[in-house]
Design a protein around this motif. Structure first.
Motif, PDB file in Angstrom:
ATOM      1  N   PHE A  75      40.105  38.439  23.797  1.00 35.12           N
ATOM      2  CA  PHE A  75      38.963  38.850  24.594  1.00 35.12           C
ATOM      3  C   PHE A  75      38.865  37.931  25.797  1.00 35.12           C
ATOM      4  CE2 PHE A  75      37.805  40.840  20.638  1.00 35.12           C
ATOM      5  CZ  PHE A  75      37.228  42.020  21.059  1.00 35.12           C
ATOM      6  N   ILE A  76      38.450  38.477  26.885  1.00 32.58           N
ATOM      7  CA  ILE A  76      38.245  37.688  28.089  1.00 32.58           C
ATOM      8  C   ILE A  76      36.752  37.620  28.337  1.00 32.58           C
ATOM      9  CG2 ILE A  76      38.645  37.560  30.573  1.00 32.58           C
ATOM     10  CD1 ILE A  76      41.201  39.176  30.086  1.00 32.58           C
ATOM     11  N   GLU A  77      36.230  36.422  28.443  1.00 35.08           N
ATOM     12  CA  GLU A  77      34.801  36.248  28.678  1.00 35.08           C
ATOM     13  C   GLU A  77      34.490  36.542  30.139  1.00 35.08           C
ATOM     14  OE1 GLU A  77      31.414  32.801  28.287  1.00 35.08           O
ATOM     15  OE2 GLU A  77      33.213  32.678  27.058  1.00 35.08           O
ATOM     16  N   VAL A  78      33.524  37.405  30.348  1.00 38.78           N
ATOM     17  CA  VAL A  78      33.112  37.773  31.699  1.00 38.78           C
ATOM     18  C   VAL A  78      31.648  37.397  31.862  1.00 38.78           C
ATOM     19  CG1 VAL A  78      32.836  39.681  33.316  1.00 38.78           C
ATOM     20  CG2 VAL A  78      34.718  39.709  31.674  1.00 38.78           C
ATOM     21  N   PRO A  79      31.357  36.513  32.794  1.00 38.73           N
ATOM     22  CA  PRO A  79      29.953  36.129  32.989  1.00 38.73           C
ATOM     23  C   PRO A  79      29.163  37.282  33.593  1.00 38.73           C
ATOM     24  CG  PRO A  79      31.331  35.090  34.638  1.00 38.73           C
ATOM     25  CD  PRO A  79      32.253  35.803  33.700  1.00 38.73           C
TER      26      PRO A  79
END
Length: 110
Positions: free
Chosen positions: A65-69
């Motif tokens: 998963f890529i954390e996206v603010p």
């Protein structure tokens, strides 16, 4: 559905080599888009692939998963214009009126 595996296999091969998208390929050849899509999926299922890509099984590795603010707050020094249909424009208090006016004219008919 007209034709069988061999017939649709040839059509799918022609599609891949044509450089056309499915809709245009079907339009030019008088084919039913939904029928072509059915056979693409059916032949991919039979081959154990998903349109030429390997199918992920439940035992395969989990994808990262890529954390996206995401900003959930609206600054006190900004304005939000709600256009309807879930669309809005947010601008800072020092916005350029002419640019905002042009933007609204472009987005409004959409």
């Amino acid at each position: 559905m007209s034709g069988g595996r061999e017939y649709w296999g040839r059509k799918i091969s022609s599609l891949k080599s044509s450089g056309l998208n499915r809709a245009e390929f079907c339009r030019r050849r008088g084919l039913n888009y939904n029928t072509l899509t059915y056979w693409i999926r059916r032949l991919a299922d039979d081959a154990g692939t998903d349109n030429g890509r390997e199918r992920l099984s439940s035992k395969s590795k989990t994808l990262p998963f890529i954390e996206v603010p995401i900003s959930t707050s609206v600054s006190n020094s900004s304005y939000e214009i709600v256009l309807g249909a879930g669309r809005s424009i947010r601008v800072s208090e020092d916005f350029d009126e002419q640019a905002l006016s042009r933007l609204i004219r472009v987005v409004e008919p959409c």
